[in-house]
Design a protein around this motif. Sequence first.
Motif, PDB file in Angstrom:
ATOM      1  N   GLY A 145       0.820  -1.030  -0.043  1.00  0.00           N
ATOM      2  CA  GLY A 145       0.204  -0.111  -0.391  1.00  0.00           C
ATOM      3  C   GLY A 145       0.898   1.375   0.273  1.00  0.00           C
ATOM      4  O   GLY A 145       2.095   0.768   0.388  1.00  0.00           O
ATOM      5  N   GLY A 146       0.345   2.718  -0.169  1.00  0.00           N
ATOM      6  CA  GLY A 146       0.505   3.567  -0.236  1.00  0.00           C
ATOM      7  C   GLY A 146       1.648   3.831   0.949  1.00  0.00           C
ATOM      8  O   GLY A 146       2.481   4.683   1.047  1.00  0.00           O
ATOM      9  N   GLY A 147       0.946   3.548   1.832  1.00  0.00           N
ATOM     10  CA  GLY A 147       1.563   3.948   3.771  1.00  0.00           C
ATOM     11  C   GLY A 147       2.581   3.263   3.845  1.00  0.00           C
ATOM     12  O   GLY A 147       3.982   3.976   4.537  1.00  0.00           O
ATOM     13  N   THR A 148       3.021   1.480   3.108  1.00  0.00           N
ATOM     14  CA  THR A 148       3.901   1.565   3.344  1.00  0.00           C
ATOM     15  C   THR A 148       4.959   1.522   2.947  1.00  0.00           C
ATOM     16  O   THR A 148       6.024   1.300   3.082  1.00  0.00           O
ATOM     17  CB  THR A 148       3.910  -0.196   3.667  1.00  0.00           C
ATOM     18  N   LEU A 149       4.724   1.937   1.280  1.00  0.00           N
ATOM     19  CA  LEU A 149       5.624   2.725   0.625  1.00  0.00           C
ATOM     20  C   LEU A 149       5.947   4.303   1.397  1.00  0.00           C
ATOM     21  O   LEU A 149       7.423   3.930   1.160  1.00  0.00           O
ATOM     22  CB  LEU A 149       4.998   3.418  -1.095  1.00  0.00           C
ATOM     23  N   THR A 150       5.608   4.596   1.635  1.00  0.00           N
ATOM     24  CA  THR A 150       6.005   5.816   2.109  1.00  0.00           C
ATOM     25  C   THR A 150       6.995   5.861   3.733  1.00  0.00           C
ATOM     26  O   THR A 150       7.665   6.363   3.741  1.00  0.00           O
ATOM     27  CB  THR A 150       5.389   7.145   2.503  1.00  0.00           C
ATOM     28  N   ALA A 151       6.738   4.639   3.881  1.00  0.00           N
ATOM     29  CA  ALA A 151       7.247   4.435   5.508  1.00  0.00           C
ATOM     30  C   ALA A 151       8.218   3.647   5.793  1.00  0.00           C
ATOM     31  O   ALA A 151       9.321   4.246   6.397  1.00  0.00           O
ATOM     32  CB  ALA A 151       6.334   3.769   6.772  1.00  0.00           C
ATOM     33  N   ALA A 193      -0.829 -15.423  -9.461  1.00  0.00           N
ATOM     34  CA  ALA A 193      -0.433 -14.892  -8.425  1.00  0.00           C
ATOM     35  C   ALA A 193       0.422 -14.153  -8.283  1.00  0.00           C
ATOM     36  O   ALA A 193       1.044 -13.249  -8.450  1.00  0.00           O
ATOM     37  CB  ALA A 193       0.988 -16.177  -7.958  1.00  0.00           C
ATOM     38  N   VAL A 194      -0.458 -13.956  -7.023  1.00  0.00           N
ATOM     39  CA  VAL A 194      -0.021 -12.075  -6.631  1.00  0.00           C
ATOM     40  C   VAL A 194      -0.056 -12.368  -4.534  1.00  0.00           C
ATOM     41  O   VAL A 194      -0.777 -12.670  -3.692  1.00  0.00           O
ATOM     42  CB  VAL A 194      -1.425 -11.100  -6.277  1.00  0.00           C
ATOM     43  N   LEU A 195       1.241 -11.596  -4.425  1.00  0.00           N
ATOM     44  CA  LEU A 195       1.358 -11.787  -3.288  1.00  0.00           C
ATOM     45  C   LEU A 195       1.701 -10.335  -2.238  1.00  0.00           C
ATOM     46  O   LEU A 195       2.028  -9.645  -3.498  1.00  0.00           O
ATOM     47  CB  LEU A 195       2.767 -12.107  -2.907  1.00  0.00           C
ATOM     48  N   VAL A 196       0.500  -9.950  -1.504  1.00  0.00           N
ATOM     49  CA  VAL A 196       0.642  -8.657  -0.900  1.00  0.00           C
ATOM     50  C   VAL A 196       1.189  -8.950   0.396  1.00  0.00           C
ATOM     51  O   VAL A 196       0.920  -9.596   1.683  1.00  0.00           O
ATOM     52  CB  VAL A 196      -1.296  -8.493  -0.658  1.00  0.00           C
ATOM     53  N   GLU A 197       2.201  -7.684   0.215  1.00  0.00           N
ATOM     54  CA  GLU A 197       3.135  -7.968   2.096  1.00  0.00           C
ATOM     55  C   GLU A 197       2.023  -5.854   2.646  1.00  0.00           C
ATOM     56  O   GLU A 197       3.313  -5.995   3.076  1.00  0.00           O
ATOM     57  CB  GLU A 197       4.394  -7.771   1.018  1.00  0.00           C
ATOM     58  N   GLY A 198       1.125  -5.800   2.696  1.00  0.00           N
ATOM     59  CA  GLY A 198       0.920  -4.742   3.387  1.00  0.00           C
ATOM     60  C   GLY A 198       0.963  -4.055   3.075  1.00  0.00           C
ATOM     61  O   GLY A 198       1.123  -3.241   1.704  1.00  0.00           O
ATOM     62  N   GLY A 199       0.423  -2.224   3.833  1.00  0.00           N
ATOM     63  CA  GLY A 199       0.139  -2.294   5.299  1.00  0.00           C
ATOM     64  C   GLY A 199      -1.427  -2.911   5.424  1.00  0.00           C
ATOM     65  O   GLY A 199      -2.726  -3.229   4.584  1.00  0.00           O
ATOM     66  N   ALA A 200      -1.484  -2.333   6.725  1.00  0.00           N
ATOM     67  CA  ALA A 200      -2.843  -2.870   7.117  1.00  0.00           C
ATOM     68  C   ALA A 200      -4.222  -2.491   6.462  1.00  0.00           C
ATOM     69  O   ALA A 200      -5.284  -3.200   6.310  1.00  0.00           O
ATOM     70  CB  ALA A 200      -2.398  -1.796   9.150  1.00  0.00           C
ATOM     71  N   GLY A 201      -3.431  -0.787   6.110  1.00  0.00           N
ATOM     72  CA  GLY A 201      -4.880  -0.249   5.298  1.00  0.00           C
ATOM     73  C   GLY A 201      -5.529  -1.828   4.159  1.00  0.00           C
ATOM     74  O   GLY A 201      -6.518  -1.750   3.945  1.00  0.00           O
ATOM     75  N   VAL A 202      -4.490  -1.791   3.070  1.00  0.00           N
ATOM     76  CA  VAL A 202      -4.768  -2.542   1.717  1.00  0.00           C
ATOM     77  C   VAL A 202      -4.903  -4.288   2.424  1.00  0.00           C
ATOM     78  O   VAL A 202      -5.866  -4.845   2.019  1.00  0.00           O
ATOM     79  CB  VAL A 202      -2.927  -3.006   1.652  1.00  0.00           C
ATOM     80  N   ALA A 203      -4.207  -5.244   3.658  1.00  0.00           N
ATOM     81  CA  ALA A 203      -4.743  -5.580   4.444  1.00  0.00           C
ATOM     82  C   ALA A 203      -6.512  -6.024   4.329  1.00  0.00           C
ATOM     83  O   ALA A 203      -7.219  -6.904   4.394  1.00  0.00           O
ATOM     84  CB  ALA A 203      -4.137  -5.770   5.260  1.00  0.00           C
ATOM     85  N   THR A 204      -6.521  -4.351   5.497  1.00  0.00           N
ATOM     86  CA  THR A 204      -8.442  -4.888   5.718  1.00  0.00           C
ATOM     87  C   THR A 204      -8.977  -4.523   4.588  1.00  0.00           C
ATOM     88  O   THR A 204     -10.664  -4.926   4.341  1.00  0.00           O
ATOM     89  CB  THR A 204      -8.234  -3.700   6.445  1.00  0.00           C
ATOM     90  N   SER A 205      -9.339  -3.854   3.276  1.00  0.00           N
ATOM     91  CA  SER A 205      -9.784  -3.161   2.265  1.00  0.00           C
ATOM     92  C   SER A 205      -9.831  -4.092   1.556  1.00  0.00           C
ATOM     93  O   SER A 205     -10.781  -5.392   0.855  1.00  0.00           O
ATOM     94  CB  SER A 205      -9.311  -1.980   1.983  1.00  0.00           C
TER      95      SER A 205
END
Length: 331
Positions: A198-204, A259-271
């Motif tokens: 997610g964008g938050g993980t990219l920034t942080a 096949a897609v692997l999603v590694e976060g963060g919490a916002g993307v996981a929740t959505s």
Amino acid sequence: MDARDARWLGASLALAERGVGRTSPNPSVGCVIVANGRVVGRGWTQPGGRPHAEAVALAAAGDAARGATAYVTLEPCAHISTRGPACSDLLIAAGVARVVTSGIDPDPRTAGAGVARLRAAGIVVDVAAPALAAAAERVNPGFFTRHRHGRAHITLKLAVSLDGCIALADGTSRWITGAAARRHAHLERARCDLIIVGGGTLTADDPALDVRLDGLEDRAPQRAVLSATLEAIPAEARIGDARLLRDLSDLDADPRILAVLVEGGAGVATSLLTADRVDRLLIYRAPIIIGGRRGIGDLCLTDLGSAHGRWRLAAALTLGFDRVEEYDRVR
């Protein structure tokens, strides 16, 4: 089919594992050709999807394939491509006497036509029992999801503490898990076509999202950022050349992404969980309690009953002091 057939199919599944993450949009298939109890040829789908496993195994077997049994993790294809002949035709021309396959190809261009063509040529064809078919599908979940549901297969990876946190209160997250768990996570990266953050993980975190395992460095998949608010991916970011996704519609429309692997963060996981778009959960659990930031937010559940029966434990493994648990979505 008997126990020997199951053993040879197991060997072909092990071969199929070698190509996972490198064959899209084709599945990674394994093939073992056996004559008089001895392997005379073996193969797996090569990078880019060609040659197919059967073609590789038949080339290795040569004349020894005549009268032999071919064990294949997926029904031999029946369609002719500009990239190569149909594997069912290759098996017929090679003179094999029997084909044992783990399951029927969901690709409508084959979908039973390969088995029918082989049988019409006088070749005995046996299709494995459901348990073996399920094992074969687990090697290529993206291929089956793409053909059955018209979308990519999504794995959500979370590294959490015992109390379900992914970071300290100040956002510090390196490292929740130990080195063994992190190496396992890099192997998971090597098995997918695309990694999303997610964008938050990219920034942080400014993640690299590469594969840092000896000998597998070239297996790094494509990278993407899923964000409805990010205007652009900063050129100076370590993944500055990644795709920017506003939603999953572009991903769903791309047949090359299985096949897609999603590694976060919490916002993307929740959505993604709220939208019921997660097919597999990969939870790395460290034996620590940190009282920090939660890995998953409000899923808008109205009662606990609706949370039950949605996930099935598929595998669990201890990695150093950590534990990884794999859950499949029950659909």
